[in-house]
Design an enzyme around this catalytic site. Structure first.
Site, PDB file in Angstrom:
ATOM      1  N   GLU A  95     -28.310  26.756  23.036  1.00 24.81           N
ATOM      2  CA  GLU A  95     -27.007  26.892  22.379  1.00 24.81           C
ATOM      3  C   GLU A  95     -26.146  27.950  23.057  1.00 24.81           C
ATOM      4  OE1 GLU A  95     -27.836  27.573  18.274  1.00 24.81           O
ATOM      5  OE2 GLU A  95     -28.452  25.509  17.883  1.00 24.81           O
ATOM      6  N   HIS A 138     -23.100  22.195  14.071  1.00 22.99           N
ATOM      7  CA  HIS A 138     -24.195  22.318  13.110  1.00 22.99           C
ATOM      8  C   HIS A 138     -24.026  21.399  11.898  1.00 22.99           C
ATOM      9  CE1 HIS A 138     -25.164  25.905  15.457  1.00 22.99           C
ATOM     10  NE2 HIS A 138     -26.341  25.907  14.863  1.00 22.99           N
TER      11      HIS A 138
END
Length: 340
Positions: free
Chosen positions: A196, A229
């Site tokens: 990420e 997310h």
């Protein structure tokens, strides 16, 4: 009569010319404003052409290119998690292993956006890996100073762990031997922070910083990070959780991941190092969201003491943030450092 007609025509012509000149002036001002606002190619806005914009920053990419590329990268990252046709949930070993492979491929693909889109002017001074945060200068400070700063923020939760003795397990070799064999632990502490931060910070921010000022760039990637997310909505619904609960949990997750994304982007931009947000991300994943209920369940004396540590940690973090993220700590001389 003919002379009157001629005079009238001349007068109308002058009025028309004045209006045309006024319109041209307005359009020129509008064009200048749009080029400054959209941060177009700065080479077209030289001091000789527009002395009034002599103080504008050098910009290498148009907003459409930089933001569009970041959006595509984020879509690729999320899509890579769902290319596998599996009935298992996200914590199943087969799902975790497949997603490890997926994000590894994304980490190979994403740097090509930086390589192909970055301005030649930037590459004349820095390598691709340098602007992505892989530098030797200031590496030691970038590894430990942001981590210590984040530990100040978590002073409350750390004091709770110190009180209940959980910290003792970290001194046990078996804890670490079991941890490195646990796929969920590896995902949360290594692969997720690594992939990420590499994708959303190391690959996106160098592109955005060629268009926007650091303060703006640090707000764009967190939004993409938070939106990325939201794919957990699908998994929660498949697990049979009520829609209302799923939406509340997902919105809360979007909120705190976006806030963390701002902090993580701040660390990357200020330090010029990938390792800074990576280490902090791994630490925050380990700590998790502060357990307020555990604090409330304590006896009055302990409860107020822990609350004090929570408040002290937050205040200390706010006070120390500008100092401990100063670019001079990390020998940050990258192309955006002068604007910090």
């Amino acid at each position: 009569m003919p002379r009157a007609c001629v005079r009238s025509a001349v007068s109308r012509g002058r009025q028309t010319d004045a209006k045309v000149e006024q319109l041209v002036s307005i359009l020129q001002r509008w064009d200048l404003f749009m080029r400054i606002w959209s941060a177009g190619v700065a080479n077209e806005m030289t001091t000789e052409q527009h002395p009034e914009v002599a103080d504008t920053r050098t910009v290498y990419l148009s907003p459409l290119v930089s933001v569009g590329a970041c959006f595509v990268i984020s879509v690729i990252y999320v899509a890579s998690l769902y290319v596998w046709n599996s009935k298992h949930d996200r914590d199943h070993p087969s799902t975790i292993k497949r997603r490890f492979f997926s994000v590894s491929v994304v980490m190979i693909v994403a740097p090509f956006f930086v390589l192909t889109l970055t301005s030649k002017d930037v590459f004349q001074r820095y390598t691709m890996w340098q602007i992505m945060g892989f530098r030797r200068e200031g590496l030691f400070a970038a590894t430990f100073v942001p981590l210590l700063l984040t530990m100040v923020l978590f002073l409350g939760p750390l004091s709770v762990q110190l009180s209940n003795g959980i910290w003792r397990i970290y001194s046990e070799p078996m804890y670490w031997m079991n941890a490195v064999r646990n796929l969920i632990w590896l995902r949360n502490h290594l692969v997720a922070p690594l992939s990420e931060e590499f994708t959303f910070r190391a690959c996106m921010l160098p592109l955005l910083l060629q268009t926007f000022r650091p303060a703006i760039a640090m707000l764009i990637t967190p939004l993409l990070f938070g939106l990325a997310h939201l794919h957990h909505i699908k998994e929660r619904l498949q697990n049979g959780r009520p829609l209302r609960e799923v939406l509340i949990v997902s919105f809360f997750q979007f909120f705190y991941t976006t806030i963390f994304g701002i902090y993580s982007a701040h660390l990357f931009v200020r330090s010029g190092h990938f390792v800074a947000p990576f280490v902090v991300h791994a630490f925050c994943n380990h700590m998790g969201f502060p357990d307020v209920q555990e604090v409330q369940s304590q006896q009055d004396r302990k409860k107020y003491l822990f609350i004090g540590f929570y408040v002290l940690g937050l205040i200390g973090w706010i006070v120390l943030l500008p100092t401990l993220t100063a670019p001079s700590w990390f020998s940050n001389d990258l192309f955006w450092a002068a604007e910090l």
